[in-house]
Enzyme design. Structure first.
Site, PDB file in Angstrom:
ATOM      1  N   PRO A   1      -2.528  -4.540  -1.643  1.00 27.09           N
ATOM      2  CA  PRO A   1      -3.761  -4.014  -1.045  1.00 27.09           C
ATOM      3  C   PRO A   1      -3.664  -3.905   0.472  1.00 27.09           C
ATOM      4  CG  PRO A   1      -4.287  -5.628  -2.734  1.00 27.09           C
ATOM      5  CD  PRO A   1      -2.795  -5.689  -2.528  1.00 27.09           C
ATOM      6  N   TYR A   2      -2.995  -4.863   1.120  1.00 25.09           N
ATOM      7  CA  TYR A   2      -2.786  -4.789   2.562  1.00 25.09           C
ATOM      8  C   TYR A   2      -2.081  -3.489   2.939  1.00 25.09           C
ATOM      9  CZ  TYR A   2      -0.444  -5.652   7.036  1.00 25.09           C
ATOM     10  OH  TYR A   2       0.048  -5.532   8.312  1.00 25.09           O
ATOM     11  N   GLY A   3      -0.992  -3.170   2.234  1.00 22.73           N
ATOM     12  CA  GLY A   3      -0.259  -1.942   2.517  1.00 22.73           C
ATOM     13  C   GLY A   3      -1.107  -0.707   2.339  1.00 22.73           C
TER      14      GLY A   3
END
Length: 305
Positions: free
Chosen positions: A144-146
């Site tokens: 999700p960060y990416g």
């Protein structure tokens, strides 16, 4: 010249602030001291800048500010970091701090006379693509960060395409060095070895990372800001691709101590390997990494000591 640095109390942001002040800039720094890691660490990062006559510190939330200072350059480093922490309910924080904050900042600076808006992105946008990772590879983030870092890149591009905001996005590959965040691998490994504690390795340790020394990343920001390029994306990688096992061996070599290693299961969102193709940055920015992994580790360990 005037510059704004968001996330100015962080690892990269504070190092960039010090460089800009040394180069004669008037610098405005914004940080809200999020609780991802202790405030006192961030305050220590800013200790030299706070007393500088050319530095103005603004403790505030990017989304709460409407009247930003008029500057020549914007360096947008503020973000919610951490691949492994970005799952589940906490994803809301990543959407807010990585996507909405970037859009708000771009919106506030569209129509102004800034010379460059430099956005700090991440190799996490790639996911498990063919190596070496090239800027024209299809990004397929596996965390999700990416996803949020890639979304913010797209925002930078569309504000350049539609409003002429002179953006450049820099995709960092595992930055390390003095002031590194406490949750990052090299920091945890080095401190564990020096304190005679066990190192926790996710998986079998054969996964590889392209490590980039902090001074090289700061120089990339400087060159991107000074360039006449807009709407571009660049890989900023150190050319120091090494397995986790070999990294631990290098730390043992530099410290003269033997590591105790504990292996645990792999973590969701961690890519197997990263390796930057930096030929575009070399060709168009005149940038290349100068600090090798052993030299960088030695500098970092000296700083810790």
């Amino acid at each position: 010249m005037k510059a704004l640095v968001t996330g100015c109390a962080g690892f990269i942001g504070s190092t960039l602030v010090d460089r800009l002040l040394a180069d004669g800039y008037e610098v405005f720094g914004i940080d809200r001291f999020s609780d991802y890691y202790p405030r006192e660490i961030k305050e220590r990062n800013l200790s030299s800048a706070i007393g500088h006559p050319q530095f103005t510190f603004i403790e505030d939330d990017i989304l709460q500010i409407e009247d930003y200072p008029l500057v020549d350059y914007v360096f947008h480093l503020a973000a919610q970091a951490g691949v492994r922490a970005s799952w589940g309910k906490s994803f809301e924080v990543y959407i807010r701090d990585n996507i909405q904050a970037t859009q708000h900042l771009l919106e506030c600076y569209k129509g102004t006379d800034i010379k460059k808006f430099v956005y700090s992105s991440s190799s996490s946008v790639y996911g498990d693509v063919e190596l070496p990772m090239r800027e024209d590879s299809l990004p397929q983030p596996v965390s999700p960060y990416g996803v949020t870092k890639l979304a913010a890149e797209h925002l930078c591009y569309l504000y350049w395409k539609n409003y002429g905001v002179p953006t450049i996005s820099l995709r960092y590959f595992t930055v390390y060095g003095p002031r590194q965040r406490p949750d990052m691998g090299i920091n945890k490994f080095v401190r564990a070895v020096m304190n005679g504690e066990a190192i926790t390795v996710y998986g079998d340790g054969t996964q590889t990372r392209d490590f980039t020394y902090i001074d090289d990343v700061v120089e990339a920001n400087n060159l991107a800001a000074m360039s006449n390029l807009e709407g571009e994306v660049f890989n900023i990688g150190g050319g120091n691709r090494i397995s986790v096992n070999d990294l631990i061996g290098a730390i043992e070599e530099v410290t003269g101590r033997v590591a105790t290693v504990r292996h645990v299961g792999e973590q969701k969102g961690d890519v197997k390997d990263t390796w930057a193709d930096t030929r575009k940055a070399e060709r168009l920015l005149g940038w290349h990494a100068r600090i090798g992994i052993v030299q960088g580790l030695a500098r970092y360990i000296d700083w810790i000591q």
